[in-house]
Motif scaffolding. Sequence first.
Motif, PDB file in Angstrom:
ATOM      1  N   ARG A  53       0.838  -1.217   0.000  1.00  0.00           N
ATOM      2  CA  ARG A  53       0.000   0.000   0.000  1.00  0.00           C
ATOM      3  C   ARG A  53       0.867   1.259   0.000  1.00  0.00           C
ATOM      4  O   ARG A  53       0.529   2.267  -0.651  1.00  0.00           O
ATOM      5  CB  ARG A  53      -0.930  -0.029   1.218  1.00  0.00           C
ATOM      6  N   SER A  54       1.985   1.195   0.667  1.00  0.00           N
ATOM      7  CA  SER A  54       2.883   2.353   0.679  1.00  0.00           C
ATOM      8  C   SER A  54       3.484   2.602  -0.711  1.00  0.00           C
ATOM      9  O   SER A  54       3.564   3.753  -1.184  1.00  0.00           O
ATOM     10  CB  SER A  54       3.992   2.127   1.701  1.00  0.00           C
ATOM     11  N   ILE A  55       3.868   1.489  -1.388  1.00  0.00           N
ATOM     12  CA  ILE A  55       4.423   1.639  -2.738  1.00  0.00           C
ATOM     13  C   ILE A  55       3.375   2.209  -3.689  1.00  0.00           C
ATOM     14  O   ILE A  55       3.656   3.095  -4.533  1.00  0.00           O
ATOM     15  CB  ILE A  55       4.945   0.280  -3.238  1.00  0.00           C
ATOM     16  N   ASN A  56       2.129   1.738  -3.609  1.00  0.00           N
ATOM     17  CA  ASN A  56       1.064   2.231  -4.482  1.00  0.00           C
ATOM     18  C   ASN A  56       0.815   3.714  -4.264  1.00  0.00           C
ATOM     19  O   ASN A  56       0.631   4.487  -5.226  1.00  0.00           O
ATOM     20  CB  ASN A  56      -0.201   1.421  -4.215  1.00  0.00           C
ATOM     21  N   GLY A  89       1.567   9.271  -6.082  1.00  0.00           N
ATOM     22  CA  GLY A  89       2.090  10.614  -5.844  1.00  0.00           C
ATOM     23  C   GLY A  89       3.045  11.057  -6.929  1.00  0.00           C
ATOM     24  O   GLY A  89       3.020  12.214  -7.375  1.00  0.00           O
ATOM     25  N   ILE A  90       3.901  10.136  -7.401  1.00  0.00           N
ATOM     26  CA  ILE A  90       4.837  10.489  -8.476  1.00  0.00           C
ATOM     27  C   ILE A  90       4.084  10.813  -9.759  1.00  0.00           C
ATOM     28  O   ILE A  90       4.405  11.773 -10.484  1.00  0.00           O
ATOM     29  CB  ILE A  90       5.838   9.333  -8.697  1.00  0.00           C
ATOM     30  N   GLY A 118       1.689  15.410 -17.755  1.00  0.00           N
ATOM     31  CA  GLY A 118       1.531  14.684 -19.004  1.00  0.00           C
ATOM     32  C   GLY A 118       1.733  13.198 -18.901  1.00  0.00           C
ATOM     33  O   GLY A 118       1.579  12.501 -19.906  1.00  0.00           O
ATOM     34  N   ILE A 119       2.098  12.689 -17.725  1.00  0.00           N
ATOM     35  CA  ILE A 119       2.352  11.251 -17.622  1.00  0.00           C
ATOM     36  C   ILE A 119       1.058  10.455 -17.703  1.00  0.00           C
ATOM     37  O   ILE A 119       1.035   9.337 -18.225  1.00  0.00           O
ATOM     38  CB  ILE A 119       3.128  10.930 -16.340  1.00  0.00           C
ATOM     39  N   ASN A 120      -0.026  11.079 -17.257  1.00  0.00           N
ATOM     40  CA  ASN A 120      -1.311  10.373 -17.307  1.00  0.00           C
ATOM     41  C   ASN A 120      -1.768  10.177 -18.749  1.00  0.00           C
ATOM     42  O   ASN A 120      -2.259   9.103 -19.133  1.00  0.00           O
ATOM     43  CB  ASN A 120      -2.377  11.133 -16.522  1.00  0.00           C
ATOM     44  N   SER A 121      -1.614  11.247 -19.558  1.00  0.00           N
ATOM     45  CA  SER A 121      -2.017  11.118 -20.978  1.00  0.00           C
ATOM     46  C   SER A 121      -1.133  10.121 -21.690  1.00  0.00           C
ATOM     47  O   SER A 121      -1.601   9.344 -22.541  1.00  0.00           O
ATOM     48  CB  SER A 121      -1.958  12.488 -21.679  1.00  0.00           C
TER      49      SER A 121
END
Length: 275
Positions: free
Chosen positions: A223-226, A231-232, A238-241
């Motif tokens: 859960r911490s890694i997710n 957050g990153i 633009g990383i989402n697109s």
Amino acid sequence: MHRTAPSSVAITMPSSPSMMTSSDDDGDLSTPPSLPPLSWDQLRRQARQVENEIELKLASLSKLGASVSSSLQGGNGSNGDSPDGGIPLNGIGKPSQELETEELLRKLQTVITSMQEVLDRPSATPTNPSMVHQLDRHKDILTDYNKEFRRVKANIKAAQEKANLMNSVKDEIRIFNATNEGGSDYYLSERNRIESSHRMTDTILEQAYATRQDISSQGRALRSINSRVGGIASRIPGINSLISRINTRRKRDTLIMAGVISTCIILILLYWLHT
């Protein structure tokens, strides 16, 4: 009554205790035979002396009963000479001090009877009222001694019965242990097996708790890694697109591959049917 006792009256006392009749276990006293000639003052002194002796005997009997009770509470058994919890007995199964006390009570009753006879004899001089009061006082003392003697006898009897009961229980326990040694070994081995099973169960439960803690710690780490990846991704523009275009291209490639494979399968089936 208004008579005084003469200075010397023909009164007799038994020469030995064997001349007196025996009393029952409740201390009932029988009328004794005649006494040697004694005056009123001599009878009074004798009554006081006997009362003192009775008081000492009753105190000794009370201590005897208390010692038996304390020995039972302390777990001490009876000795060989006193089978009833350490009480010295005579030939008929009674404590020797008890018989001596009964003899003294009969003696006191004899003296009081003689004093009553002195007052009942006709005399030329009036009877002193203090003599009547003294006689009544001695009668009351005798009654109290009889009551105390019966109470002490009951306590000693109860202590003897308790000692006999405890001795019989101990004997039964010893017999039971002697006849069931094999059974006791079997129960002991079964008890050891059960304890071993309990220890194994405790070990398995400890391992299960440790595994549960490890899984819980791994879940917290994932859960911490997710949360860190999320957050990153939110911080880089633009990383989402980009990720959405990559997913769209992957779906398109998947559809193309599915269409090609389906077309090939259909052509193969048609060729197989026509041939």
